[in-house]
Motif scaffolding. Structure first.
Motif: not given
Lengths: 366, 406
Positions: B105-113, B237-252
């Motif tokens: 539900w959550m991790l897979g979609p952001v790993l794909l991206e 992703g990149k170091v210190n660039a995790g917030w964008e991934i965090a937000k995307r995962l919250l959408q899922y």
């Protein structure tokens, strides 16, 4: 917004363009101030009729376009946005439904083409008293020759002064049913109502008035009322959406304490809750119209859901419109009061929220 | 595996229906004969002959545990329309979901991206096959609604990362094999100091403690990381660039929570028609109406609201298919669903009267005890996955365009 066909999108765009240009809220203000007899602008009505709007649910065989209820709802929603007064709902939707569903071949041939081209105004006369209770009507229909005679009174008859034809609910020898009455028939007496929302309506009395029955009894009455209710709900959806958008615009421009008042969280959360209710209401209204289009057995429940939910939402939004505008919202010069007054009249039309919650529960068996 | 590409019409539906009928273990029709925990998969169940595990393996082979993911990573490679058909047929046939999974539900979609090819090949197939059960390390004692205030440290030690800190509300941390986790890699910045890492829960220094709620036992845990070493390759992703991934995962995550509400429940909600349950406990009057008029009116409002919510979910889905664009109505669903689910739970215990106050014991039916626990648990609906207050902020600012205060 429901997923629309190409024809429906065109119809909605045409209705939006016409109402914004020809019938802004100040048109209703003008009608009110001129104390118009009918409560609507006959020239505007002629233009609407020329665009075919009065025939949207009328069968093609009788001069209509048979586009259905969702299509009619799109037009009513746009009219609702600018509080356009017109007999479209009473005549083109409610009375046209009564004739289409319950009329004999001769009755349909006589009336539907004239309703569809707007030359005849027809309306429903349902409520005996101040509360919508169609199952308790006392207006009497007695057999007389090959027709009936009506005795009694109806109130809150929409477009009652303009109507040429009245579709009246009455208690006859075989129970409750709908009856056709020419407005110029003997014993019809009409009194113009001066309602807070400035729309046209009348009280009507009947004394030994000749009438013809429509076929279908109480079942027909229910079906016709559901079509009228869904139409009012669609109009309310437009009015409430516009009331909300006008208010939202104001929150962004009205400055107090050195910032737009829309920056305050107390108002932001109330605006977000109104938006939530509007989205839920839109879904309910569109689902009800779509159910009528396919004659779904769930239509009665879905219509009561739509009318009740939309009523609650318009009630809230119209109150908040005044409050969030502050003092200016209390002045007659502002539009807010027109939306507030229309909200209460539309809530009452064909059953308020309490009526429809009770009906929904009855339909679900508790 | 049969070719599932192409057709998305009635022929595909029949194909799916036949496959489900042929492959669903008959034991699963009797829930008592299987371990309900197995539906989540993970190391504890891989290779077991629990019927649910058998069902999960068969579905995974067919690509039905992650129907929309690319086949390269073990997914079904199905179109959105085909995915919907699979979901509809599983629901319509009354089949148990083959795999409940935060990984799907959550991790897979952001790993794909966001993940590297190596990371995707390492983790996605194990998610699809239910071999690894994931948990979500987001909230901390000092970072709830203000999630970006998180303080769990992640230091670069050259050949590995070193993790120290505490997470809370980690669902099923005590049962999970791995954790996707937000950590702080820069203490000088807020959002720009957050990174997204993957932690093996068997690493030395990881400790979990279950949390007891007002409703009793819960899947939630506290998770402690003390000098936990993870490989350099576990940062996404990149170091210190995790917030964008965090937000995307919250959408899922929010999509998923809202999807669950549509059926009338929400976490803590119990099944059943509120009107009928109330009729059983309160009785009907001589006109056939619920004898408590006030309760009847409030129940009806709630039932109407839920139906309007279901209509809205259906409308949003239809509109999204037609336009392929974002839809403003989506933003209201989590907020509306939480409020309705809580109201429903309140009405349920009110309708049951004194029988709706039982905590335990044989004087109360399972439904009654469940109603009480459910009512208490539902208080979390407006807190978890973004509080209602935050939901309203998001609607006001992003959808309605209202300004920030000075």
């Amino acid at each position: 917004m429901a997923v629309l066909s190409e024809e429906q999108s065109m119809l909605r765009d045409a209705a939006k363009a016409w109402t914004q240009e020809k019938s802004p809220v100040r048109a209703l203000r003008g009608l009110r101030d001129s104390r118009s007899d009918h409560g609507y602008d006959t020239e505007a009505w002629n233009e609407m009729a020329q665009m075919g709007w009065a025939g949207v649910i009328v069968p093609e065989a009788y001069g209509g376009s048979e586009f259905g209820f969702l299509s009619m709802g799109l037009i009513l929603e746009e009219l609702g946005r600018t509080l356009t007064a017109s007999p479209l709902l009473a005549s083109g939707l409610a009375a046209a439904s009564a004739l289409t569903l319950g009329g004999s071949e001769a009755q349909k041939a006589e009336w539907l083409p004239k309703i569809a081209d707007g030359s005849t105004i027809a309306t429903l006369a349902i409520d005996d008293g101040p509360h919508h209770a169609p199952e308790r009507t006392a207006l009497a229909a007695t057999a007389s020759g090959d027709g009936y005679r009506l005795n009694g009174r109806k109130t809150f008859v929409l477009e009652g002064m303009a109507a040429d034809l009245l579709v009246v609910s009455a208690r006859g020898p075989k129970g409750i049913g709908l009856f056709l009455v020419r407005a110029d028939a003997a014993g019809v007496n009409r009194t113009r109502l001066q309602l807070a929302d400035s729309r046209g309506a009348a009280n009507v009395t009947f004394e030994e008035t000749p009438a013809q029955a429509l076929a279908g009894g109480a079942g027909l009455l229910d079906q016709v009322l559901d079509r009228a209710r869904a139409g009012v709900a669609a109009e309310m959806l437009g009015s409430a959406s516009q009331a909300f958008e006008t208010t939202l615009d104001y929150l962004k421009v009205r400055v107090q304490f050195g910032q737009p008042i829309g920056a305050f969280q107390a108002l932001q959360h109330r605006a977000a809750k109104m938006f939530t209710d509007l989205e839920l209401s839109r879904s309910a209204v569109e689902a009800a119209l779509a159910a009528l289009d396919v004659d779904s057995p769930e239509a009665p429940e879905l219509v009561s859901l739509a009318k009740a939910k939309m009523g609650d939402t318009f009630h809230l939004v119209s109150n908040e419109m005044v409050q969030m505008h502050g003092g200016i919202g209390m002045t007659d010069a502002h539009e807010a009061g027109f939306y507030l007054k229309r909200a209460r009249a539309a809530e009452a039309a064909f059953g308020n929220q309490a009526y429809h919650r009770d009906r929904y529960a009855r339909l679900q068996g508790y | 595996m049969a070719d599932l590409g192409g057709a998305d019409g009635p022929a595909f539906r029949v194909q799916v229906r036949d496959w489900l009928k042929a492959n669903y273990p008959p034991e699963l029709r009797d829930p008592a004969r299987t371990d309900p925990e197995a539906v989540w998969g993970g190391r504890a169940f891989v290779g077991s002959d629990d019927p649910q595990s058998v069902w999960m393996r068969r579905a995974a082979e067919r690509g039905f545990t992650a129907p929309a993911w690319p086949r390269d990573y073990g997914g079904g490679g199905l179109s959105p329309a085909q995915t919907r058909i699979v979901e509809q047929e599983i629901a319509a046939g009354g089949y148990r979901t083959p795999l409940a999974s935060f990984g799907v539900w959550m991790l897979g979609p952001v790993l794909l991206e966001y993940a590297t090819e190596d990371q995707r090949r390492e983790h996605l197939p194990k998610i699809v096959r239910g071999e690894i059960r994931w948990c979500q390390g987001y909230s901390e004692p000092g970072a709830g609604s203000d999630l970006a205030a998180l303080a769990t440290r992640c230091e670069d030690m050259g050949d590995h990362w070193l993790i120290n800190g505490q997470k809370i509300w980690t669902s099923y941390a005590d049962k999970a094999d791995w954790c996707f986790c937000l950590v702080r890699t820069d203490t000088a910045k807020k959002h720009e100091g957050v990174s997204f890492v993957l932690i093996d829960m068997t690493s030395p220094g990881v400790e979990t403690r279950p949390i007891r709620l007002i409703s009793g036992d819960s899947p939630f845990c506290e998770t402690f990381f003390t000098d936990v070493k993870i490989p350099k390759g576990n940062l996404v992703g990149k170091v210190n660039a995790g917030w964008e991934i965090a937000k995307r995962l919250l959408q899922y995550e929010r999509q998923n929570i809202s999807g669950g509400f549509g059926g009338g429940g929400g976490a803590g909600g119990i099944a059943g028609d509120l009107g009928k349950i109330a009729a059983d406990y309160v009785g009907l009057d001589e006109t056939g109406r619920l004898a408590d008029a006030d309760l009847r009116s409030r129940i009806t409002r709630n039932k109407m609201d839920f139906r309007a919510l279901q209509q809205t979910i259906a409308r949003v889905a239809a509109e999204s298919r037609a336009s392929n664009g974002p839809n403003a109505a989506t933003s209201i669903i989590k907020y509306a669903a939480a409020a309705m689910a809580q109201e429903r739970s309140e009405l349920m215990v009110e309708a049951m009267g004194a029988q709706g106050l039982g905590w335990a014991g044989d004087e109360y039916s399972p439904l009654e005890r469940q109603a009480v626990r459910g009512w208490l648990r539902s208080k979390g609906n407006s807190i978890e996955g973004g509080t209602s207050e935050v939901n309203l902020n998001v609607i006001a600012k992003r959808v309605l365009g209202l300004p920030d205060p000075k």
